[in-house]
Enzyme design. Structure first.
Site, mmCIF file in Angstrom:
data_model
loop_
_atom_site.group_PDB
_atom_site.id
_atom_site.type_symbol
_atom_site.label_atom_id
_atom_site.label_comp_id
_atom_site.label_asym_id
_atom_site.label_seq_id
_atom_site.Cartn_x
_atom_site.Cartn_y
_atom_site.Cartn_z
ATOM 1 N N SER A 92 68.514 47.388 15.414
ATOM 2 C CA SER A 92 67.360 47.911 14.686
ATOM 3 C C SER A 92 67.644 47.840 13.195
ATOM 4 C CB SER A 92 67.094 49.366 15.082
ATOM 5 O OG SER A 92 66.104 49.943 14.250
ATOM 6 N N TYR A 150 69.836 57.881 15.985
ATOM 7 C CA TYR A 150 69.437 56.571 16.508
ATOM 8 C C TYR A 150 69.986 55.466 15.611
ATOM 9 C CZ TYR A 150 66.282 52.697 17.746
ATOM 10 O OH TYR A 150 65.761 51.483 18.116
#
Length: 248
Positions: free
Chosen positions: A143, A157
């Site tokens: 990501s 995250y």
């Protein structure tokens, strides 16, 4: 002989788009899913419509026994995978670090980091020419958060995806001489259901003005990058990253 691809978290979002794209490109496809069996079945129907074999296995990649069963069922029904896409990932509701408890951190890291490591391990055991395999390719779905940090929303995250990036570089070097390439994509703000898990289903609409291309991305755009990294066109590419983030 058809190539076999295993995609974790393949029932929705980027995983489902990648599974469908792989089927269109001639792969037989095995996907894992945790809960959403109807969505998994729809993905299988589409892949079979392209004339390819398809299999869905309910598995939690954070559980080693599930990962072992996932790979075993893939081998039994489709054959040994030559490609792995480590797509399964989770995030929790938007929060600052001071409000996160250990349970949340464990859930995020168990799936995003431990799960990715376990699946990569099983792929290496089957693909490595040093272990009797024929080689293969692994793509990890990271990501842009790994680079940007996701302050005030998902620093946990982001940290987990930073670990995925480190794994990508290290494993690429470790297995590069055994016929295995390891790369990753870093999606930016993409229209998928994962934002609802964070408590803001319309997050892409809120943040897209900060993207140089002034829009969110599609799961299909990420899937195309993944399939390129798996293809022979990327035969000299390993330990590398493709940013699919509109310039963000």
């Amino acid at each position: 002989m058809s190539k076999v691809i295993l995609i974790t978290g393949g029932s929705r979002g980027i995983g489902a788009a990648t599974a469908r794209a792989a089927g269109q490109r001639g792969y037989d496809v095995c996907i894992s899913y945790r809960r959403d069996e109807p969505s998994a079945e729809r993905v299988l129907e589409d892949i079979r419509g392209y004339g390819r074999r398809a299999l869905a296995v309910r598995a939690d990649v954070a559980e080693e026994v599930d990962v072992l069963r996932l790979f075993a069922e893939c081998e039994q029904h489709l054959g040994t995978p030559q490609a792995l896409v480590n797509n399964a990932g989770v995030l929790e509701r938007q929060s600052r670090l001071e409000d996160m408890d250990a349970g949340r951190l464990q859930r995020v890291f168990n799936v995003n980091v431990i799960g990715t490591l376990l699946c990569a391990r099983e792929a290496v055991r089957r693909m490595s020419t040093a272990l009797g395999g024929d080689g293969g390719a692994i793509v990890n779905v990271s990501s842009r958060a790994a680079c940007l940090g996701s302050p005030d929303e998902y620093v946990d995250y982001a940290a987990s995806k930073g670990a995925v990036d480190t794994l990508t570089v290290g494993l690429a070097k470790e297995v590069g001489g055994t016929g295995i390439r390891v790369n990753a994509v870093r999606p930016g703000v993409i229209y998928t259901d994962i934002h609802a898990s964070g408590g803001e289903p319309d997050r892409v609409e809120r943040v897209k003005s900060g993207v140089p291309m002034r829009r969110g991305g599609s799961a299909e755009e990420v899937a195309r990058a993944i399939l390129w990294l798996l293809s022979d066109e990327a035969s000299y590419t390993t330990g590398s990253f493709i940013e699919v983030s509109g310039g963000r």
